[in-house]
Design a protein around this motif. Sequence first.
Motif, PDB file in Angstrom:
ATOM      1  N   VAL A   1       0.823  -1.208   0.000  1.00 30.60           N
ATOM      2  CA  VAL A   1       0.000   0.000   0.000  1.00 30.60           C
ATOM      3  C   VAL A   1       0.860   1.262   0.000  1.00 30.60           C
ATOM      4  CG1 VAL A   1      -1.566   1.373   1.443  1.00 30.60           C
ATOM      5  CG2 VAL A   1      -2.042  -1.041   1.033  1.00 30.60           C
ATOM      6  N   PHE A   2       1.963   1.234   0.771  1.00 29.24           N
ATOM      7  CA  PHE A   2       2.718   2.476   0.963  1.00 29.24           C
ATOM      8  C   PHE A   2       3.865   2.651  -0.031  1.00 29.24           C
ATOM      9  CE2 PHE A   2       0.825   1.737   5.252  1.00 29.24           C
ATOM     10  CZ  PHE A   2      -0.144   2.729   5.114  1.00 29.24           C
ATOM     11  N   ALA A   3       3.846   1.860  -1.102  1.00 26.31           N
ATOM     12  CA  ALA A   3       4.688   2.198  -2.244  1.00 26.31           C
ATOM     13  C   ALA A   3       4.160   3.456  -2.918  1.00 26.31           C
ATOM     14  CB  ALA A   3       4.717   1.034  -3.233  1.00 26.31           C
ATOM     15  N   ASP A   4       2.896   3.779  -2.682  1.00 21.51           N
ATOM     16  CA  ASP A   4       2.247   4.977  -3.232  1.00 21.51           C
ATOM     17  C   ASP A   4       2.485   6.157  -2.300  1.00 21.51           C
ATOM     18  OD1 ASP A   4       0.591   6.955  -4.174  1.00 21.51           O
ATOM     19  OD2 ASP A   4      -1.232   5.734  -4.185  1.00 21.51           O
ATOM     20  N   PRO A   5       3.194   7.206  -2.749  1.00 20.82           N
ATOM     21  CA  PRO A   5       3.457   8.366  -1.883  1.00 20.82           C
ATOM     22  C   PRO A   5       2.180   9.018  -1.355  1.00 20.82           C
ATOM     23  CG  PRO A   5       4.854   8.439  -3.824  1.00 20.82           C
ATOM     24  CD  PRO A   5       3.871   7.347  -4.058  1.00 20.82           C
ATOM     25  N   ALA A   6       1.105   8.978  -2.131  1.00 16.74           N
ATOM     26  CA  ALA A   6      -0.134   9.599  -1.672  1.00 16.74           C
ATOM     27  C   ALA A   6      -0.750   8.832  -0.511  1.00 16.74           C
ATOM     28  CB  ALA A   6      -1.133   9.687  -2.835  1.00 16.74           C
ATOM     29  N   MET A   7      -0.565   7.523  -0.482  1.00 17.35           N
ATOM     30  CA  MET A   7      -1.046   6.742   0.659  1.00 17.35           C
ATOM     31  C   MET A   7      -0.178   6.985   1.890  1.00 17.35           C
ATOM     32  SD  MET A   7      -3.827   5.183  -0.113  1.00 17.35           S
ATOM     33  CE  MET A   7      -4.089   3.672   0.825  1.00 17.35           C
ATOM     34  N   ARG A   8       1.118   7.188   1.676  1.00 18.34           N
ATOM     35  CA  ARG A   8       1.974   7.559   2.815  1.00 18.34           C
ATOM     36  C   ARG A   8       1.543   8.917   3.367  1.00 18.34           C
ATOM     37  NH1 ARG A   8       6.180   5.618  -0.749  1.00 18.34           N
ATOM     38  NH2 ARG A   8       7.190   7.671  -0.928  1.00 18.34           N
ATOM     39  N   ALA A   9       1.188   9.834   2.462  1.00 15.25           N
ATOM     40  CA  ALA A   9       0.718  11.152   2.898  1.00 15.25           C
ATOM     41  C   ALA A   9      -0.570  11.024   3.701  1.00 15.25           C
ATOM     42  CB  ALA A   9       0.509  12.059   1.695  1.00 15.25           C
ATOM     43  N   ALA A  10      -1.398  10.026   3.376  1.00 15.78           N
ATOM     44  CA  ALA A  10      -2.638   9.811   4.130  1.00 15.78           C
ATOM     45  C   ALA A  10      -2.329   9.427   5.570  1.00 15.78           C
ATOM     46  CB  ALA A  10      -3.481   8.737   3.453  1.00 15.78           C
ATOM     47  N   VAL A  11      -1.263   8.645   5.781  1.00 14.96           N
ATOM     48  CA  VAL A  11      -0.853   8.298   7.144  1.00 14.96           C
ATOM     49  C   VAL A  11      -0.363   9.538   7.868  1.00 14.96           C
ATOM     50  CG1 VAL A  11       0.765   6.959   8.522  1.00 14.96           C
ATOM     51  CG2 VAL A  11      -0.332   5.915   6.533  1.00 14.96           C
ATOM     52  N   ARG A  12       0.468  10.320   7.186  1.00 13.12           N
ATOM     53  CA  ARG A  12       0.974  11.547   7.823  1.00 13.12           C
ATOM     54  C   ARG A  12      -0.170  12.445   8.261  1.00 13.12           C
ATOM     55  NH1 ARG A  12       1.601  15.866   4.850  1.00 13.12           N
ATOM     56  NH2 ARG A  12       2.265  14.704   2.994  1.00 13.12           N
ATOM     57  N   ALA A  13      -1.196  12.564   7.415  1.00  9.09           N
ATOM     58  CA  ALA A  13      -2.324  13.428   7.737  1.00  9.09           C
ATOM     59  C   ALA A  13      -3.150  12.861   8.893  1.00  9.09           C
ATOM     60  CB  ALA A  13      -3.210  13.601   6.504  1.00  9.09           C
ATOM     61  N   ALA A  14      -3.158  11.534   9.045  1.00 11.95           N
ATOM     62  CA  ALA A  14      -3.986  10.901  10.072  1.00 11.95           C
ATOM     63  C   ALA A  14      -3.346  10.915  11.448  1.00 11.95           C
ATOM     64  CB  ALA A  14      -4.289   9.459   9.659  1.00 11.95           C
ATOM     65  N   VAL A  15      -2.026  10.926  11.494  1.00 12.89           N
ATOM     66  CA  VAL A  15      -1.313  10.738  12.761  1.00 12.89           C
ATOM     67  C   VAL A  15      -1.225  12.045  13.542  1.00 12.89           C
ATOM     68  CG1 VAL A  15       0.943  10.253  13.758  1.00 12.89           C
ATOM     69  CG2 VAL A  15      -0.009   8.727  12.017  1.00 12.89           C
ATOM     70  N   ASP A  16      -1.602  11.986  14.792  1.00 15.42           N
ATOM     71  CA  ASP A  16      -1.476  13.102  15.733  1.00 15.42           C
ATOM     72  C   ASP A  16      -0.697  12.599  16.939  1.00 15.42           C
ATOM     73  OD1 ASP A  16      -1.682  15.279  17.398  1.00 15.42           O
ATOM     74  OD2 ASP A  16      -3.859  15.127  17.685  1.00 15.42           O
ATOM     75  N   ALA A  17       0.536  13.097  17.103  1.00 12.60           N
ATOM     76  CA  ALA A  17       1.402  12.593  18.172  1.00 12.60           C
ATOM     77  C   ALA A  17       1.144  13.256  19.521  1.00 12.60           C
ATOM     78  CB  ALA A  17       2.868  12.794  17.779  1.00 12.60           C
ATOM     79  N   GLU A  18       0.397  14.357  19.550  1.00 11.26           N
ATOM     80  CA  GLU A  18       0.218  15.072  20.808  1.00 11.26           C
ATOM     81  C   GLU A  18      -0.418  14.210  21.899  1.00 11.26           C
ATOM     82  OE1 GLU A  18      -1.420  19.411  22.355  1.00 11.26           O
ATOM     83  OE2 GLU A  18      -1.168  18.999  20.212  1.00 11.26           O
ATOM     84  N   PRO A  19      -1.444  13.404  21.592  1.00  9.34           N
ATOM     85  CA  PRO A  19      -1.987  12.533  22.650  1.00  9.34           C
ATOM     86  C   PRO A  19      -0.984  11.510  23.157  1.00  9.34           C
ATOM     87  CG  PRO A  19      -3.536  12.730  20.812  1.00  9.34           C
ATOM     88  CD  PRO A  19      -2.241  13.331  20.355  1.00  9.34           C
ATOM     89  N   LEU A  20      -0.045  11.120  22.306  1.00 11.27           N
ATOM     90  CA  LEU A  20       0.981  10.177  22.749  1.00 11.27           C
ATOM     91  C   LEU A  20       1.855  10.804  23.826  1.00 11.27           C
ATOM     92  CD1 LEU A  20       2.116   8.817  19.252  1.00 11.27           C
ATOM     93  CD2 LEU A  20       0.341   7.900  20.760  1.00 11.27           C
ATOM     94  N   VAL A  21       2.285  12.042  23.585  1.00  6.77           N
ATOM     95  CA  VAL A  21       3.137  12.731  24.548  1.00  6.77           C
ATOM     96  C   VAL A  21       2.395  12.968  25.853  1.00  6.77           C
ATOM     97  CG1 VAL A  21       4.366  14.883  25.029  1.00  6.77           C
ATOM     98  CG2 VAL A  21       4.549  13.819  22.770  1.00  6.77           C
ATOM     99  N   GLU A  22       1.155  13.453  25.738  1.00  3.15           N
ATOM    100  CA  GLU A  22       0.424  13.852  26.939  1.00  3.15           C
ATOM    101  C   GLU A  22      -0.096  12.668  27.730  1.00  3.15           C
ATOM    102  OE1 GLU A  22      -2.634  16.478  25.632  1.00  3.15           O
ATOM    103  OE2 GLU A  22      -1.252  18.119  25.162  1.00  3.15           O
TER     104      GLU A  22
END
Length: 505
Positions: A284-305
């Motif tokens: 799936v992630f051979a496609d740069p646009a699908m990798r971008a979909a992961v980047r857009a979905a991920v929010d690290a702030e709850p992980l830190v807090e």
Amino acid sequence: MHPPVPRRALGATVLSAALVLTGGCFSGSAGGAADSERLSVAMLNPPRSALNPFSDDAFKLSRLGIAETLVQLDEAGDPLPMLATEWRQTADDTWEFDIRREVTFHDGTTLDARVVADALTAATEARPKPRILDGVEWDVRAEGDDQVVITTNFTDPLTPHRLSSPQLSILSPDAYQGDGNTVDPTGHGSGPFELVTLNGSDSAALDRFEGYWNGTAAAPGIDVSFVPDGAARTAALRTGEADIVEAIPPSQAALLDEGTFREVPMPRTNTLYLNTREDGASGVFADPAMRAAVRAAVDAEPLVESVYESRADLADGLLGPALPWSDQRPERGEGPEPADPDGARITLATFTDRAELPEVAATLEQQLEAAGFEVEQEIREYAQIESDALNGEFDLFILSRATVLDSGDPVAYMVSDFSCDGGFNISGLCDTEVDDLLSAAEQEGDPDARRTATLEAERAILETDAAIPLLHERVIQGDAPGTEGALFDPRERLLVGLETHRSTD
């Protein structure tokens, strides 16, 4: 040219040791000293390769004071003498190192240039090679008894830094057996403590080496047990069963009394690696646009807090606050528009050895499924999952990764993880721009220019979305009351020094 360092000054920085809980109790003494005088240390990860220096186990050899390298690093990451007393670059591709005399290995063998040349040659011929040598070809030869000459395949100003990696530890000749990939450090190191017993992945015992070239350790020995469970390690500190405990989980720090632990940003980044291979996992992630979909979905702030209870720093890049110059990074390009995941089935994997990572995986699964992915988790101990991750068996892999562990310089880490020929390239990234920028950074000798080149390479890596940095961890180390002189090293190379001991007052 670098002069030798004073005897005690060097020794105060080179010792290390560890002890960890096994089955609820600590290992017994291996030597003749009373148990009350020996150090007990709780460590995170068990050995994965019987303490073979060509593996990540090398860092236990360093932390346990068993083996030593030609070069060590100061707090700023600059090289200092250890088993080499001086060095010089005599040509673009040639370095000379003067070998310290009067060093005796634990088996009575004497250190000389031939021993060093053979040990380093064994490292270059190991398969797989130590990752500090990714992209590097060395010819190593002895010149008489006192000098080693290293010829490199390119102009490499990082050569002395590479020689500080515990993966290039120097052991006595009898340590290297069979085909050269089998290396046994038991009784073959040069450090202040001799490895006497290694009980698989459970425990180890070390005795003070009275013939150590740089002085005599205060502690008569170290008993080590290996316990991945962070709550168990923390409990050992609270109950007084352990003198020193490494890697206290953030969730456990609140349970400790003030003054029994120390915390500081470390060069370690919690990163989500995306498998860019067309033939890897789902593809799936051979496609740069699908990798971008992961980047857009991920929010690290709850992980830190939440997961890290605010005992971590939100990541803006691969390199974090432990490297103060990392905040000078150039602006990053926007990248492709995210694709619609449309129910794409993906596998998200991580390991249990760091207690927070399964919780990170659970949070990311929720975020990715909210974006439209279907996520299946795979979680095991690191020793059982590393090879599958490197072979591209997962779509996503969460890794807690030290960014300057091997050389004190992040370029080697980036080459290992993100170049076409990188030995730890979990994402399978092979990008011409990234490789060109990494090559330029590798060859840059001026420190400021090297840092600028490093940040340009980081920018190019991040623009591929092959890796999404989540947060920068902090090292939390526990020292029991009465434990004096323990070392505190954010690079995770040192733990117990010559002066470290259990107070009898």
